[in-house]
Write a protein that holds these residues in place. Structure first.
Motif, PDB file in Angstrom:
ATOM      1  N   TYR A   1       0.836  -1.190   0.000  1.00  0.00           N
ATOM      2  CA  TYR A   1       0.000   0.000   0.000  1.00  0.00           C
ATOM      3  C   TYR A   1       0.879   1.251   0.000  1.00  0.00           C
ATOM      4  N   ILE A   2       0.561   2.173  -0.892  1.00  0.00           N
ATOM      5  CA  ILE A   2       1.318   3.419  -0.991  1.00  0.00           C
ATOM      6  C   ILE A   2       0.349   4.584  -1.183  1.00  0.00           C
ATOM      7  N   GLY A   3       0.840   5.798  -1.014  1.00  0.00           N
ATOM      8  CA  GLY A   3       0.018   6.971  -1.258  1.00  0.00           C
ATOM      9  C   GLY A   3       0.177   8.014  -0.172  1.00  0.00           C
ATOM     10  N   PHE A   4      -0.420   9.165  -0.389  1.00  0.00           N
ATOM     11  CA  PHE A   4      -0.344  10.278   0.557  1.00  0.00           C
ATOM     12  C   PHE A   4      -0.879   9.878   1.926  1.00  0.00           C
ATOM     13  N   ASP A   5      -2.066   9.284   1.955  1.00  0.00           N
ATOM     14  CA  ASP A   5      -2.681   8.913   3.236  1.00  0.00           C
ATOM     15  C   ASP A   5      -1.893   7.818   3.949  1.00  0.00           C
TER      16      ASP A   5
END
Length: 272
Positions: A62-66
């Protein structure tokens, strides 16, 4: 006599204060902070289908800003970050059922949601935009022009995109889907005229798949503050979250995350 009265008054004040202090201590013990520290883990609920805020890379991570925001929060608490991928429609019920400790999932702070759960101060301000099929280029220049039954307008079920469509484009023929990608593909493949959704998501679809098949009305027509969701009745955790957000917004961490996920598109190579 005056001394005796003052002493009695002081005793009465102390007697009143003791139960209040005891209640504060009990409230602190029930805080999510205590549970997280005892467990040694911060369980963060999100829906991994909302680029660039949360998504899955080529290796299944899982990756991303949040996701980065959640990791920074866990680090600040000195505990392990535990991602809990959950369908967005079930996000609030899952929080209330203690499936995770907080929600960091691009969730807009709305009054309706706020009646069920608490929210931190906003960590980013977003708004709804419109991804439009290329056949309308030069003809459709505003979301208002879609307010007609002849236009099929879609959004994701249970989101503020759906709410905005029903509120601002009520006469359009509305359809909903469970995933953002399905909504975008309907427009890209010409089965729908427009997709109403958050600016970053529509920008991603336009760059990755839309190209000459769609165009984006990228001026947001709603005001949507995104915030961290938590259970109600937890002032200690709310205080911690708000102070955490103030800290990262002033020490450079927030700016680095914003540049990485929202100002750059280099992350796209990780998910193709």
């Amino acid at each position: 006599m005056k001394f005796l009265k003052a002493l009695i008054l002081a005793l009465l004040v102390a007697m009143i204060a003791l139960p209040a202090a005891a209640a504060d201590i009990e409230l602190a013990k029930k805080s999510t902070i205590s549970e997280v520290l005892k467990r040694g883990e911060l369980r963060v609920g999100f829906d991994a289908g909302y680029p660039p805020f949360e998504m899955t890379d080529k290796n299944g991570k899982y990756i991303g800003f949040d996701v980065d925001l959640g990791k920074e929060l866990a680090k600040a608490m000195g505990v392990k970050f535990v991602p809990v991928n959950t369908d967005f429609d079930g996000m609030v019920p899952s929080l209330l059922a203690d499936k995770f400790d907080i929600i960091i999932s691009g969730m807009t702070l709305t009054q309706e949601r706020n009646l069920k759960i608490g929210f931190s101060d906003p960590y980013i301000i977003m708004g709804q935009t419109v991804l439009v099929n290329a056949k309308h280029k030069g003809k459709i220049t505003s979301y208002k022009q879609l307010n007609d039954p002849k236009f099929i307008v879609i959004s994701r079920m249970g989101t503020t995109g759906e709410e905005a469509t029903k509120r601002y484009i009520p006469k359009a023929t509305y359809k909903s889907f469970e995933k953002e990608v399905d909504c975008a593909l309907e427009v890209i493949n010409g089965r729908a005229d427009a997709f109403v959704y958050d600016l970053p998501v529509n920008e991603v679809f336009q760059k990755q798949q839309g190209k000459d098949k769609t165009f984006l009305l990228n001026e947001p027509f709603t005001f949507e503050p995104m915030a961290i969701g938590l259970k109600q009745g937890d002032p200690d955790f709310l205080n911690f979250l708000n102070n955490f957000l103030r800290q990262i917004k002033n020490d450079g961490r927030y700016e680095r995350m914003y540049d990485k996920w929202l100002r750059s598109d280099e992350w796209q190579s990780q998910v193709k």
